[in-house]
Design a protein around this motif. Sequence first.
Motif, mmCIF file in Angstrom:
data_model
loop_
_atom_site.group_PDB
_atom_site.id
_atom_site.type_symbol
_atom_site.label_atom_id
_atom_site.label_comp_id
_atom_site.label_asym_id
_atom_site.label_seq_id
_atom_site.Cartn_x
_atom_site.Cartn_y
_atom_site.Cartn_z
ATOM 1 N N HIS A 1 0.784 -1.228 0.000
ATOM 2 C CA HIS A 1 0.000 0.000 0.000
ATOM 3 C C HIS A 1 0.820 1.285 0.000
ATOM 4 C CE1 HIS A 1 -3.699 -2.109 0.345
ATOM 5 N NE2 HIS A 1 -3.636 -2.392 1.627
ATOM 6 N N TRP A 2 1.848 1.324 0.835
ATOM 7 C CA TRP A 2 2.533 2.610 0.965
ATOM 8 C C TRP A 2 4.019 2.546 0.635
ATOM 9 C CZ3 TRP A 2 -1.748 1.649 3.982
ATOM 10 C CH2 TRP A 2 -1.603 0.741 5.039
ATOM 11 N N GLU A 3 4.420 1.547 -0.162
ATOM 12 C CA GLU A 3 5.811 1.540 -0.630
ATOM 13 C C GLU A 3 5.965 2.468 -1.829
ATOM 14 O OE1 GLU A 3 7.477 -1.865 -2.688
ATOM 15 O OE2 GLU A 3 5.499 -2.823 -2.774
ATOM 16 N N ALA A 4 7.101 3.137 -1.918
ATOM 17 C CA ALA A 4 7.315 4.147 -2.955
ATOM 18 C C ALA A 4 7.189 3.554 -4.353
ATOM 19 C CB ALA A 4 8.687 4.793 -2.760
ATOM 20 N N GLU A 5 7.672 2.344 -4.562
ATOM 21 C CA GLU A 5 7.658 1.748 -5.895
ATOM 22 C C GLU A 5 6.235 1.512 -6.398
ATOM 23 O OE1 GLU A 5 9.069 -0.067 -9.490
ATOM 24 O OE2 GLU A 5 9.793 1.462 -8.088
ATOM 25 N N ALA A 6 5.262 1.380 -5.496
ATOM 26 C CA ALA A 6 3.886 1.147 -5.929
ATOM 27 C C ALA A 6 3.383 2.298 -6.804
ATOM 28 C CB ALA A 6 2.972 0.968 -4.722
ATOM 29 N N ALA A 7 3.785 3.521 -6.497
ATOM 30 C CA ALA A 7 3.356 4.658 -7.308
ATOM 31 C C ALA A 7 3.956 4.589 -8.707
ATOM 32 C CB ALA A 7 3.749 5.964 -6.629
ATOM 33 N N GLU A 8 5.207 4.124 -8.803
ATOM 34 C CA GLU A 8 5.836 4.007 -10.117
ATOM 35 C C GLU A 8 5.199 2.885 -10.933
ATOM 36 O OE1 GLU A 8 7.880 6.420 -11.014
ATOM 37 O OE2 GLU A 8 7.414 7.161 -9.005
ATOM 38 N N VAL A 9 4.865 1.779 -10.278
ATOM 39 C CA VAL A 9 4.168 0.694 -10.965
ATOM 40 C C VAL A 9 2.800 1.163 -11.440
ATOM 41 C CG1 VAL A 9 3.175 -1.619 -10.701
ATOM 42 C CG2 VAL A 9 5.431 -1.111 -9.735
ATOM 43 N N ALA A 10 2.109 1.955 -10.628
ATOM 44 C CA ALA A 10 0.801 2.483 -11.033
ATOM 45 C C ALA A 10 0.931 3.325 -12.303
ATOM 46 C CB ALA A 10 0.200 3.310 -9.905
ATOM 47 N N LYS A 11 1.977 4.122 -12.387
ATOM 48 C CA LYS A 11 2.209 4.928 -13.595
ATOM 49 C C LYS A 11 2.528 4.021 -14.795
ATOM 50 C CE LYS A 11 3.978 8.878 -10.962
ATOM 51 N NZ LYS A 11 5.171 9.694 -10.657
ATOM 52 N N ASP A 12 3.321 2.961 -14.564
ATOM 53 C CA ASP A 12 3.618 2.006 -15.642
ATOM 54 C C ASP A 12 2.332 1.377 -16.171
ATOM 55 O OD1 ASP A 12 6.294 2.490 -15.129
ATOM 56 O OD2 ASP A 12 6.643 0.586 -14.093
ATOM 57 N N CYS A 13 1.478 0.922 -15.251
ATOM 58 C CA CYS A 13 0.236 0.259 -15.656
ATOM 59 C C CYS A 13 -0.689 1.226 -16.381
ATOM 60 C CB CYS A 13 -0.461 -0.323 -14.434
ATOM 61 S SG CYS A 13 0.448 -1.651 -13.621
ATOM 62 N N ALA A 14 -0.774 2.460 -15.879
ATOM 63 C CA ALA A 14 -1.605 3.457 -16.545
ATOM 64 C C ALA A 14 -1.095 3.728 -17.953
ATOM 65 C CB ALA A 14 -1.623 4.746 -15.722
ATOM 66 N N THR A 15 0.215 3.817 -18.100
ATOM 67 C CA THR A 15 0.807 4.051 -19.413
ATOM 68 C C THR A 15 0.500 2.898 -20.360
ATOM 69 O OG1 THR A 15 2.594 5.376 -18.451
ATOM 70 C CG2 THR A 15 2.978 4.459 -20.643
ATOM 71 N N GLY A 16 0.707 1.665 -19.891
ATOM 72 C CA GLY A 16 0.425 0.498 -20.724
ATOM 73 C C GLY A 16 -1.040 0.403 -21.109
ATOM 74 N N PHE A 17 -1.923 0.716 -20.177
ATOM 75 C CA PHE A 17 -3.363 0.669 -20.444
ATOM 76 C C PHE A 17 -3.760 1.719 -21.479
ATOM 77 C CE2 PHE A 17 -7.621 2.320 -19.218
ATOM 78 C CZ PHE A 17 -8.385 1.198 -19.510
ATOM 79 N N LEU A 18 -3.287 2.930 -21.313
ATOM 80 C CA LEU A 18 -3.636 4.000 -22.249
ATOM 81 C C LEU A 18 -3.139 3.678 -23.653
ATOM 82 C CD1 LEU A 18 -2.920 7.017 -19.903
ATOM 83 C CD2 LEU A 18 -5.144 6.396 -20.852
ATOM 84 N N ARG A 19 -1.958 3.106 -23.753
ATOM 85 C CA ARG A 19 -1.441 2.697 -25.059
ATOM 86 C C ARG A 19 -2.290 1.574 -25.645
ATOM 87 N NH1 ARG A 19 5.043 1.754 -24.240
ATOM 88 N NH2 ARG A 19 5.798 3.886 -24.552
ATOM 89 N N ALA A 20 -2.602 0.574 -24.823
ATOM 90 C CA ALA A 20 -3.323 -0.604 -25.304
ATOM 91 C C ALA A 20 -4.719 -0.243 -25.808
ATOM 92 C CB ALA A 20 -3.427 -1.651 -24.197
ATOM 93 N N THR A 21 -5.351 0.736 -25.189
ATOM 94 C CA THR A 21 -6.714 1.098 -25.564
ATOM 95 C C THR A 21 -6.760 2.059 -26.756
ATOM 96 O OG1 THR A 21 -6.705 2.941 -23.987
ATOM 97 C CG2 THR A 21 -7.542 0.797 -23.205
ATOM 98 N N GLY A 22 -5.613 2.625 -27.137
ATOM 99 C CA GLY A 22 -5.590 3.590 -28.228
ATOM 100 C C GLY A 22 -6.097 4.958 -27.839
ATOM 101 N N ALA A 23 -6.239 5.209 -26.532
ATOM 102 C CA ALA A 23 -6.710 6.516 -26.083
ATOM 103 C C ALA A 23 -5.660 7.598 -26.273
ATOM 104 C CB ALA A 23 -7.118 6.444 -24.610
ATOM 105 N N VAL A 24 -4.388 7.171 -26.361
ATOM 106 C CA VAL A 24 -3.276 8.105 -26.520
ATOM 107 C C VAL A 24 -2.427 7.663 -27.705
ATOM 108 C CG1 VAL A 24 -3.225 8.703 -24.064
ATOM 109 C CG2 VAL A 24 -1.850 6.779 -24.902
ATOM 110 N N ALA A 25 -1.469 8.488 -28.061
ATOM 111 C CA ALA A 25 -0.559 8.133 -29.140
ATOM 112 C C ALA A 25 0.251 6.896 -28.755
ATOM 113 C CB ALA A 25 0.379 9.296 -29.437
ATOM 114 N N PRO A 26 0.646 6.055 -29.731
ATOM 115 C CA PRO A 26 1.358 4.809 -29.420
ATOM 116 C C PRO A 26 2.676 5.015 -28.683
ATOM 117 C CG PRO A 26 0.565 4.786 -31.694
ATOM 118 C CD PRO A 26 0.326 6.173 -31.174
ATOM 119 N N ASP A 27 3.281 6.190 -28.826
ATOM 120 C CA ASP A 27 4.561 6.434 -28.155
ATOM 121 C C ASP A 27 4.394 7.196 -26.847
ATOM 122 O OD1 ASP A 27 3.782 8.845 -29.194
ATOM 123 O OD2 ASP A 27 5.736 9.351 -30.078
ATOM 124 N N PHE A 28 3.156 7.300 -26.345
ATOM 125 C CA PHE A 28 2.945 7.992 -25.073
ATOM 126 C C PHE A 28 3.802 7.351 -23.977
ATOM 127 C CE2 PHE A 28 0.718 8.015 -20.955
ATOM 128 C CZ PHE A 28 0.765 9.367 -20.682
#
Length: 327
Positions: free
Chosen positions: A212-239
């Motif tokens: 819940h409160w480890e620092a790396e969890a926030a970075e993983v959340a950003k990784d997952c958000a980035t991968g999701f946005l790319r996968a859905t085509g909501a953003v440019a492929p190189d986002f």
Amino acid sequence: MTGSATGLPNLYPVELTPPDLTPYAAGNAGVPYLWTFEAAAPGPHVALSAIVHGNEPCGAIALDWLMRMALRPVRGKLSFVFVNIAAYEAFDPELPDATRWVDEDFNRLWGPGRLDDPDRPVTCEVARARELRPWLSTVDLLLDIHSMQHKTEPLIIAGPAAKGRALAREIGWPGIVVTDQGHAEGVRMRDFEGFADPASPKNAALVECGQHWEAEAAEVAKDCATGFLRATGAVAPDFGAERMAARPPRPAQRVYEVSGPVTIQTDAFRFAEAWRGFEHLEQGRLIGWDGEREVRAPHDPTVLIMPSRRLWPGKTAVRLARPVAAE
């Protein structure tokens, strides 16, 4: 059981500072803390949700990061929602496990008829879920960002349908994919209506980004958000390309299929050992006791997924899984 999760000792240091979300309070879609943006080009309604549980700040950090960059969709609609604000605002780093919810678990309310039951108390979470439900019914693709009680490898909950596993592969992070049917206590938001229906084009993923409160969890959340946005085509492929180039490489995913949750029946459940998660047990190994009943590993291996510290009747003590070949 309703009420907060107070009384559980904190096992891990609080390394994350929850961001101030008051700048997002007004929203722009008629619901507080809900923001929706629409592109000129047609496309699906893509959404990211955070703080379904108030003591999981990594998702709030990731959505705040995206909002601060003024991200807009290249097609369709893109929504960001901060869900359980009341619980989040009560967060206290001295008692970090006390604000998972205010009255009850928001992530068990999404089964048919649950929110419309006239005999059900209108708790803080029920009121907020009713407020968000009309919007949620319009979402085509959802990423729900969470974190875990113990410091184990991050994972993505793909739900019961093959389409969930496909979305997990497309997102690419984390490296562990868990397929399951959910909890006896109630239906999760990621399984709401068409998200879990194999015949529906709608789809969802729930990511558990670390402790819940480890620092790396926030970075993983950003990784997952980035991968999701790319996968859905909501953003440019190189986002996010520059960020992801600096992060650990995309992992080879491992898949685990849950054979069933251990739903607690008595107020005397206890584990045989201090399980943390992803232990591989041989068939017959003692996992714990539910009152006088022994709970043993049903197959070889039995992989323990997210053993809980909230050992209350009706809740899931642990999910039991087996490794399966990645598709």
